[in-house]
Design an enzyme around this catalytic site. Structure first.
Site, PDB file in Angstrom:
ATOM      1  CE1 TYR A 154      35.425  31.185  41.633  1.00 37.33           C
ATOM      2  CE2 TYR A 154      34.730  33.257  40.659  1.00 37.33           C
ATOM      3  CZ  TYR A 154      35.575  32.170  40.673  1.00 37.33           C
ATOM      4  OH  TYR A 154      36.583  32.074  39.744  1.00 37.33           O
ATOM      5  CE  LYS A 161      38.978  33.851  37.844  1.00 36.91           C
ATOM      6  NZ  LYS A 161      40.319  33.724  37.241  1.00 36.91           N
TER       7      LYS A 161
HETATM    8  N1  LIG Z   1      38.143  25.417  36.852  1.00 31.32           N
HETATM    9  C1  LIG Z   1      37.126  26.241  36.654  1.00 31.32           C
HETATM   10  O1  LIG Z   1      35.950  25.912  36.911  1.00 31.32           O
HETATM   11  C2  LIG Z   1      37.390  27.607  36.071  1.00 31.32           C
HETATM   12  C3  LIG Z   1      36.331  28.309  35.473  1.00 31.32           C
HETATM   13  C4  LIG Z   1      36.582  29.584  34.960  1.00 31.32           C
HETATM   14  C5  LIG Z   1      37.855  30.130  35.056  1.00 31.32           C
HETATM   15  N2  LIG Z   1      38.863  29.416  35.660  1.00 31.32           N
HETATM   16  C6  LIG Z   1      40.180  30.041  35.744  1.00 31.32           C
HETATM   17  O2  LIG Z   1      41.107  29.317  34.970  1.00 31.32           O
HETATM   18  C7  LIG Z   1      42.408  29.613  35.418  1.00 31.32           C
HETATM   19  C8  LIG Z   1      43.202  28.318  35.561  1.00 31.32           C
HETATM   20  O3  LIG Z   1      42.690  27.552  36.623  1.00 31.32           O
HETATM   21  P1  LIG Z   1      42.370  25.999  36.510  1.00 31.32           P
HETATM   22  O4  LIG Z   1      40.911  25.841  36.772  1.00 31.32           O
HETATM   23  O5  LIG Z   1      42.978  25.424  35.283  1.00 31.32           O
HETATM   24  O6  LIG Z   1      43.077  25.416  37.824  1.00 31.32           O
HETATM   25  P2  LIG Z   1      44.589  24.927  38.107  1.00 31.32           P
HETATM   26  O7  LIG Z   1      44.639  24.695  39.578  1.00 31.32           O
HETATM   27  O8  LIG Z   1      44.937  23.796  37.221  1.00 31.32           O
HETATM   28  O9  LIG Z   1      45.462  26.197  37.696  1.00 31.32           O
HETATM   29  C9  LIG Z   1      45.660  27.317  38.550  1.00 31.32           C
HETATM   30  C10 LIG Z   1      47.117  27.684  38.374  1.00 31.32           C
HETATM   31  O10 LIG Z   1      47.435  28.893  39.086  1.00 31.32           O
HETATM   32  C11 LIG Z   1      48.791  28.756  39.456  1.00 31.32           C
HETATM   33  N3  LIG Z   1      49.193  29.749  40.479  1.00 31.32           N
HETATM   34  C12 LIG Z   1      48.640  29.938  41.704  1.00 31.32           C
HETATM   35  N4  LIG Z   1      49.333  30.905  42.369  1.00 31.32           N
HETATM   36  C13 LIG Z   1      50.311  31.334  41.505  1.00 31.32           C
HETATM   37  C14 LIG Z   1      51.350  32.312  41.597  1.00 31.32           C
HETATM   38  N5  LIG Z   1      51.527  33.058  42.705  1.00 31.32           N
HETATM   39  N6  LIG Z   1      52.176  32.479  40.524  1.00 31.32           N
HETATM   40  C15 LIG Z   1      52.009  31.754  39.402  1.00 31.32           C
HETATM   41  N7  LIG Z   1      51.055  30.800  39.255  1.00 31.32           N
HETATM   42  C16 LIG Z   1      50.221  30.610  40.305  1.00 31.32           C
HETATM   43  C17 LIG Z   1      48.884  27.331  39.993  1.00 31.32           C
HETATM   44  O11 LIG Z   1      50.212  26.872  40.062  1.00 31.32           O
HETATM   45  C18 LIG Z   1      48.063  26.601  38.920  1.00 31.32           C
HETATM   46  O12 LIG Z   1      48.905  26.142  37.889  1.00 31.32           O
HETATM   47  C19 LIG Z   1      42.243  30.401  36.731  1.00 31.32           C
HETATM   48  O13 LIG Z   1      42.330  31.776  36.463  1.00 31.32           O
HETATM   49  C20 LIG Z   1      40.811  30.043  37.115  1.00 31.32           C
HETATM   50  O14 LIG Z   1      40.232  31.007  37.982  1.00 31.32           O
HETATM   51  C21 LIG Z   1      38.654  28.173  36.143  1.00 31.32           C
END
Ligand SMILES: NC(=O)c1ccc[n+]([C@@H]2O[C@H](COP(=O)([O-])OP(=O)(O)OC[C@H]3O[C@@H](n4cnc5c(N)ncnc54)[C@H](O)[C@@H]3O)[C@@H](O)[C@H]2O)c1
Length: 257
Positions: A154, A161
């Site tokens: 990570y 984060k």
């Molecule tokens: N998937 C996992 O395992 C997980 C676990 C914990 C937390 N998260 C967090 O959840 C959140 C959503 O991620 P996800 O897993 O749904 O993936 P995802 O890829 O579906 O969503 C990530 C989003 O970030 C957007 N993004 C990236 N750069 C950007 C910018 N400059 N301006 C605006 N938007 C931007 C992308 O367009 C995308 O819609 C993130 O913060 C991620 O770190 C994910």
């Protein structure tokens, strides 16, 4: 209108596929009485196509959270669709390749800076851009991956984060006097586009399968989305600066290896 979020007006960022955590939040929010405005980044036609799968049509505003012009114009654009906001969802994360997958010691500052700009600082930027539309009782909610420990692969995203978790606490402090809350949901691993871009992500999947006390589904975004809804609702009126773990209980138990 009935439901947990009846009558609430939400701005939801981060929809890119129907596996996005933000997609589940938007869907569940609409099903629970909220009016949803989406923001999209980059491939807007893709976001439009995915948004058509929501129970109700949702307007989409272009937003790159690192673009000051987009941020400055956000409130005005949102106002074309709703007369105020009760909640804002930050579901955004990105780190260049060098920052993930074991490259911690070699990632250049420019790449780390991008990761922190998009994934950490943007939480504050988004909240401030939406603030003119918010009033007491409003809530900002973001998504983290438990940053209390270092994880394999990570790397700088973990640092981003940790910064996000701190940013949320500072936002809670600075926006508290306006009656606005800031909370995060710490989700377990979910197979989204962002997750697939992390080389070695399957290590998390295996760890969760082995260690989470509750059965953890890598493809079910709804538990994390439900927690977002709860934090956006009126049922956590005195909670701010908090992190709610939605990880099957993984964080609470010691490693078996
Ligand atoms: N998937 C996992 O395992 C997980 C676990 C914990 C937390 N998260 C967090 O959840 C959140 C959503 O991620 P996800 O897993 O749904 O993936 P995802 O890829 O579906 O969503 C990530 C989003 O970030 C957007 N993004 C990236 N750069 C950007 C910018 N400059 N301006 C605006 N938007 C931007 C992308 O367009 C995308 O819609 C993130 O913060 C991620 O770190 C994910």
């Amino acid at each position: 209108m009935s439901g947990l979020l009846a009558g609430k007006r939400l701005l939801v960022t981060g929809v890119i596929t129907d596996a996005s955590i933000a997609f589940s939040v938007a869907k569940l929010a609409q099903e629970n009485g909220a009016q949803v405005v989406l923001t999209g980044y980059g491939r807007l036609s893709l976001v439009e196509r995915i948004a058509r799968r929501l129970p109700e049509p949702a307007p989409i505003i272009e937003l790159d959270v690192t673009d000051p012009v987009h941020l400055d114009g956000l409130a005005e654009k949102v106002r074309e669709h709703v007369d105020g906001l009760d909640g804002v969802v930050h579901s955004i994360g990105f780190a260049p390749k060098s920052c993930l997958g074991g490259g911690f010691l070699d990632a250049p500052w420019e790449d780390v800076a991008t990761a922190l700009h998009v994934s950490t600082y943007s939480y504050k930027s988004l909240a401030m851009a939406a603030l003119p539309l918010m009033s007491p009782g409003g809530a900002v909610v973001g998504l983290t991956f438990d940053a209390t420990q270092a994880w394999p692969v990570y790397d700088w995203m973990g640092v981003a984060k940790a910064g996000l978790e701190s940013t949320s606490r500072y936002l809670a402090m600075h926006l508290g006097e306006r009656g606005i809350r800031s909370n995060l949901v710490a989700a377990g691993p979910l197979r989204t586009m962002a997750a697939k871009s992390i080389p070695g992500f399957e290590k998390f999947e295996a760890a969760w399968a082995e260690q989470a006390p509750l059965k953890w589904s890598l493809t079910d975004q709804e538990p994390a989305a439900r927690a977002c809804l709860a934090l956006l609702s009126d049922w956590f009126p005195a909670t701010t600066g908090e992190i709610v773990h939605v990880d099957g209980g993984y964080h609470a138990v010691g490693a078996s290896r």
